[in-house]
Design a protein around this motif. Sequence first.
Motif, PDB file in Angstrom:
ATOM      1  N   ALA A   1       0.832  -1.205   0.000  1.00 61.45           N
ATOM      2  CA  ALA A   1       0.000   0.000   0.000  1.00 61.45           C
ATOM      3  C   ALA A   1       0.868   1.258   0.000  1.00 61.45           C
ATOM      4  O   ALA A   1       0.542   2.245  -0.665  1.00 61.45           O
ATOM      5  CB  ALA A   1      -0.935  -0.008   1.207  1.00 61.45           C
ATOM      6  N   ALA A   2       1.975   1.224   0.725  1.00 58.61           N
ATOM      7  CA  ALA A   2       2.878   2.381   0.751  1.00 58.61           C
ATOM      8  C   ALA A   2       3.446   2.643  -0.639  1.00 58.61           C
ATOM      9  O   ALA A   2       3.587   3.801  -1.060  1.00 58.61           O
ATOM     10  CB  ALA A   2       4.002   2.150   1.760  1.00 58.61           C
ATOM     11  N   PHE A   3       3.777   1.566  -1.365  1.00 57.92           N
ATOM     12  CA  PHE A   3       4.284   1.739  -2.725  1.00 57.92           C
ATOM     13  C   PHE A   3       3.222   2.365  -3.622  1.00 57.92           C
ATOM     14  O   PHE A   3       3.533   3.149  -4.527  1.00 57.92           O
ATOM     15  CB  PHE A   3       4.729   0.398  -3.304  1.00 57.92           C
ATOM     16  N   LEU A   4       1.957   2.016  -3.392  1.00 58.16           N
ATOM     17  CA  LEU A   4       0.865   2.509  -4.226  1.00 58.16           C
ATOM     18  C   LEU A   4       0.357   3.893  -3.831  1.00 58.16           C
ATOM     19  O   LEU A   4      -0.455   4.470  -4.543  1.00 58.16           O
ATOM     20  CB  LEU A   4      -0.309   1.517  -4.164  1.00 58.16           C
ATOM     21  N   ALA A   5       0.841   4.432  -2.718  1.00 59.96           N
ATOM     22  CA  ALA A   5       0.366   5.734  -2.258  1.00 59.96           C
ATOM     23  C   ALA A   5       0.634   6.794  -3.323  1.00 59.96           C
ATOM     24  O   ALA A   5       1.668   6.754  -3.995  1.00 59.96           O
ATOM     25  CB  ALA A   5       1.054   6.115  -0.957  1.00 59.96           C
TER      26      ALA A   5
ATOM     27  N   VAL B   1      -8.608  10.725  -1.662  1.00 54.97           N
ATOM     28  CA  VAL B   1      -7.819  10.233  -0.537  1.00 54.97           C
ATOM     29  C   VAL B   1      -6.352  10.195  -0.938  1.00 54.97           C
ATOM     30  O   VAL B   1      -5.994   9.637  -1.961  1.00 54.97           O
ATOM     31  CB  VAL B   1      -8.273   8.818  -0.120  1.00 54.97           C
ATOM     32  N   GLY B   2      -5.489  10.809  -0.115  1.00 58.14           N
ATOM     33  CA  GLY B   2      -4.065  10.852  -0.429  1.00 58.14           C
ATOM     34  C   GLY B   2      -3.264  10.045   0.564  1.00 58.14           C
ATOM     35  O   GLY B   2      -3.785   9.424   1.474  1.00 58.14           O
ATOM     36  N   GLY B   3      -1.954  10.065   0.378  1.00 52.93           N
ATOM     37  CA  GLY B   3      -1.030   9.451   1.318  1.00 52.93           C
ATOM     38  C   GLY B   3      -1.246   7.962   1.501  1.00 52.93           C
ATOM     39  O   GLY B   3      -1.629   7.255   0.577  1.00 52.93           O
ATOM     40  N   VAL B   4      -0.980   7.495   2.726  1.00 53.48           N
ATOM     41  CA  VAL B   4      -1.101   6.069   3.041  1.00 53.48           C
ATOM     42  C   VAL B   4      -2.520   5.574   2.788  1.00 53.48           C
ATOM     43  O   VAL B   4      -2.724   4.486   2.253  1.00 53.48           O
ATOM     44  CB  VAL B   4      -0.698   5.813   4.512  1.00 53.48           C
ATOM     45  N   GLU B   5      -3.516   6.381   3.148  1.00 51.15           N
ATOM     46  CA  GLU B   5      -4.909   5.966   2.930  1.00 51.15           C
ATOM     47  C   GLU B   5      -5.200   5.801   1.445  1.00 51.15           C
ATOM     48  O   GLU B   5      -5.931   4.893   1.037  1.00 51.15           O
ATOM     49  CB  GLU B   5      -5.865   6.984   3.553  1.00 51.15           C
ATOM     50  N   GLY B   6      -4.610   6.663   0.615  1.00 47.09           N
ATOM     51  CA  GLY B   6      -4.778   6.526  -0.827  1.00 47.09           C
ATOM     52  C   GLY B   6      -4.168   5.234  -1.338  1.00 47.09           C
ATOM     53  O   GLY B   6      -4.721   4.575  -2.215  1.00 47.09           O
TER      54      GLY B   6
ATOM     55  N   LEU C   1      -7.451  -2.856  -6.375  1.00 50.29           N
ATOM     56  CA  LEU C   1      -6.739  -3.850  -7.171  1.00 50.29           C
ATOM     57  C   LEU C   1      -7.103  -5.274  -6.744  1.00 50.29           C
ATOM     58  O   LEU C   1      -7.466  -6.115  -7.575  1.00 50.29           O
ATOM     59  CB  LEU C   1      -5.227  -3.651  -7.036  1.00 50.29           C
ATOM     60  N   VAL C   2      -6.969  -5.540  -5.454  1.00 48.67           N
ATOM     61  CA  VAL C   2      -7.183  -6.897  -4.944  1.00 48.67           C
ATOM     62  C   VAL C   2      -8.637  -7.313  -5.106  1.00 48.67           C
ATOM     63  O   VAL C   2      -8.933  -8.434  -5.552  1.00 48.67           O
ATOM     64  CB  VAL C   2      -6.736  -6.999  -3.473  1.00 48.67           C
ATOM     65  N   GLY C   3      -9.552  -6.421  -4.764  1.00 46.33           N
ATOM     66  CA  GLY C   3     -10.977  -6.744  -4.898  1.00 46.33           C
ATOM     67  C   GLY C   3     -11.351  -7.050  -6.339  1.00 46.33           C
ATOM     68  O   GLY C   3     -12.075  -8.013  -6.621  1.00 46.33           O
ATOM     69  N   ALA C   4     -10.838  -6.250  -7.254  1.00 46.99           N
ATOM     70  CA  ALA C   4     -11.143  -6.462  -8.667  1.00 46.99           C
ATOM     71  C   ALA C   4     -10.573  -7.793  -9.154  1.00 46.99           C
ATOM     72  O   ALA C   4     -11.231  -8.530  -9.898  1.00 46.99           O
ATOM     73  CB  ALA C   4     -10.594  -5.313  -9.506  1.00 46.99           C
ATOM     74  N   LEU C   5      -9.351  -8.109  -8.726  1.00 47.56           N
ATOM     75  CA  LEU C   5      -8.740  -9.359  -9.170  1.00 47.56           C
ATOM     76  C   LEU C   5      -9.510 -10.571  -8.651  1.00 47.56           C
ATOM     77  O   LEU C   5      -9.798 -11.514  -9.388  1.00 47.56           O
ATOM     78  CB  LEU C   5      -7.285  -9.425  -8.705  1.00 47.56           C
ATOM     79  N   VAL C   6      -9.876 -10.531  -7.379  1.00 47.34           N
ATOM     80  CA  VAL C   6     -10.629 -11.648  -6.790  1.00 47.34           C
ATOM     81  C   VAL C   6     -11.974 -11.823  -7.500  1.00 47.34           C
ATOM     82  O   VAL C   6     -12.366 -12.933  -7.874  1.00 47.34           O
ATOM     83  CB  VAL C   6     -10.840 -11.418  -5.277  1.00 47.34           C
ATOM     84  N   LEU C   7     -12.695 -10.730  -7.707  1.00 54.01           N
ATOM     85  CA  LEU C   7     -13.998 -10.808  -8.360  1.00 54.01           C
ATOM     86  C   LEU C   7     -13.875 -11.237  -9.815  1.00 54.01           C
ATOM     87  O   LEU C   7     -14.703 -12.009 -10.317  1.00 54.01           O
ATOM     88  CB  LEU C   7     -14.716  -9.461  -8.271  1.00 54.01           C
TER      89      LEU C   7
END
Length: 200
Positions: A138-142, A156-161, A169-175
């Motif tokens: 997640a930090a890499f994707l911030a 939403v920015g920073g770590v939350e972003g 990403l993960v939800g889309a891949l699983v679905l």
Amino acid sequence: MGRVSQAQAEENRRRVVDTASRLFREQGTHVSVADLMKAAGLTHGAFYKQFASKETLVDEVTAHVFDEIARRNAAGLERHDGQRDAAQRALIDAYLSVEHRDNAADGCPVSALAIDVARGPEGREARRTYAEGVADFAAFLAPAEGVGGGEGIGGVGGVEGGLARLCTLVGALVLSRATQGSPLSEEILAAAHAALTEAG
């Protein structure tokens, strides 16, 4: 039969970990030791010369696959001359591809191992490693300007972003994997891609 040399023992252990990392992502950690060792081209009895238990292997594999993510992300950043936005965009493109959907064995462990890790006991090393790996990913994707107020999905920015991007990403891949074979599968990938790239 003579004893296996230390170098050969290390090579065997590496082979088991590499094989398990693919099988666990593709089929789950319930893969039997016998099937795992057969896939690795080693005897069933050789497993217990290398690992105290299957749980020990799961812990080691979890660390191995998250190290793999960190190496890939670092390589992506290097490929794009340190341009974080470009490296993230390339990752999003690859992550939400049909190729990634269809190749779980070499794919993201965040999505592949989530259920197995969630069902394991809280005190397990694999769970701690998984949580740390998710945080690092997640930090890499911030968003690149996240610390200074940059915005990602939904403003939403920073770590939350970064967390929001990873969840997308993960939800889309699983679905998309769960709906594979229907038109919805690729629509899910496309919708998530648009949400991430159009939101910056």
